[in-house]
Design a protein around this motif. Structure first.
Motif, PDB file in Angstrom:
ATOM      1  N   SER A 155      -1.593  -2.114  -6.530  1.00 20.16           N
ATOM      2  CA  SER A 155      -2.907  -1.536  -6.833  1.00 20.16           C
ATOM      3  C   SER A 155      -4.029  -2.376  -6.229  1.00 20.16           C
ATOM      4  N   SER A 161       1.519   4.654  -2.875  1.00 21.96           N
ATOM      5  CA  SER A 161       0.974   5.889  -2.297  1.00 21.96           C
ATOM      6  C   SER A 161       1.048   7.025  -3.310  1.00 21.96           C
ATOM      7  N   HIS A 174      -5.360  -2.312  -2.484  1.00 19.33           N
ATOM      8  CA  HIS A 174      -6.266  -1.254  -2.031  1.00 19.33           C
ATOM      9  C   HIS A 174      -7.730  -1.656  -2.193  1.00 19.33           C
ATOM     10  N   ARG A 200       0.832  -1.206   0.000  1.00 19.29           N
ATOM     11  CA  ARG A 200       0.000   0.000   0.000  1.00 19.29           C
ATOM     12  C   ARG A 200       0.866   1.255   0.000  1.00 19.29           C
ATOM     13  N   GLN A 254      -7.138   5.279  -6.447  1.00 19.96           N
ATOM     14  CA  GLN A 254      -5.714   5.436  -6.744  1.00 19.96           C
ATOM     15  C   GLN A 254      -5.511   5.962  -8.161  1.00 19.96           C
ATOM     16  N   GLY A 263     -10.682   1.195  -3.646  1.00 18.19           N
ATOM     17  CA  GLY A 263      -9.440   1.902  -3.375  1.00 18.19           C
ATOM     18  C   GLY A 263      -8.542   1.994  -4.594  1.00 18.19           C
TER      19      GLY A 263
END
Length: 243
Positions: free
Chosen positions: A79, A52, A82, A48, A90, A86
């Protein structure tokens, strides 16, 4: 000339990208910028952090200067860890920061499955089992049926990058199942591009690999189609004609 931008974590199998550029055999340029991976570990918290916003955005200026028309975060595990929502967040953030269309390798797999019109897929992952299962969950969220997951338990991308043909084919054979319509080999740290036709011939089905689908995703974002049989079934299908 179509210029595609890729953010690639660290240094493992990045030489797959110039190989792909050569095999495309057209006016497509593949520009690669390396991102700082932080801790090299196939562990959820480290993955994760690897994906970022700060780490991804650091490489965007170079891609903009290169004239990239689209950018893909060339990392599967960075990826899908997430989750479906999420991962969408991203790439939305990446697109806003880049000022161009953006995606990631995880979504590239989902779009590639749809492109070759299959549903049932087997997964051969280099990751530890818990991370591999998160990838399977991501695929299911994208509408795929995962017939099985084979994990290799490798902790670092650096180790994956040392794998050769023998290890790659062993993983593919172990992961494949008769009821799977395609085999997926995630991890952009894994060298696969030179072996896709041989893998497909041996298994008798399409094989989708991380660096292969990542470049196909960049082409999709740029609205380009390129016929490149040496890159496997994903690059040889004709577009679906809508009624």
């Amino acid at each position: 000339m179509t210029a595609l931008g890729f953010l690639y974590p660290g240094h493992s199998a990045e030489d797959d990208y110039p190989r792909i550029e050569q095999l495309l055999g057209s006016d497509v340029r593949v520009d690669l910028v390396h991102t700082d991976i932080g801790e090299d570990a196939h562990r959820v918290d480290a993955l994760r952090e690897m994906g970022s916003p700060e780490r991804l955005e650091a490489g965007l200026a170079e891609l903009r200067l290169a004239g990239a028309e689209a950018v893909v975060w060339a990392c599967t595990s960075g990826s899908f860890v997430h989750g479906w929502d999420g991962a969408h967040e991203q790439v939305r953030g990446l697109a806003l920061a880049a000022g161009m269309p953006a995606s990631s390798t995880s979504f590239a797999f989902v779009h590639a499955i749809r492109e070759i019109e299959v549903r049932r897929v087997a997964v051969g992952a280099t990751y530890p089992d818990d991370v591999a299962q998160l990838f399977a969950d991501f695929l299911r969220a994208g509408g795929a049926e995962v017939t099985g997951v084979r994990s290799s338990g490798i902790v670092t991308a650096a180790e994956v990058g040392t794998w050769g043909e023998r290890e790659l084919f062993a993983l593919a054979r172990a992961a494949d199942s008769p009821d799977a319509e395609a085999l997926l080999l995630p991890d952009t740290a894994l060298h696969t591009v030179a072996h896709i036709p041989a893998l497909e011939k041996e298994l008798g089905k399409p094989v989708l690999t991380a660096n292969q689908v990542t470049v196909r995703e960049g082409l999709r974002l740029a609205d380009r189609r390129v016929n490149a049989p040496e890159l496997g079934a994903l690059f040889t299908r004709e577009p679906v004609v809508q009624a």
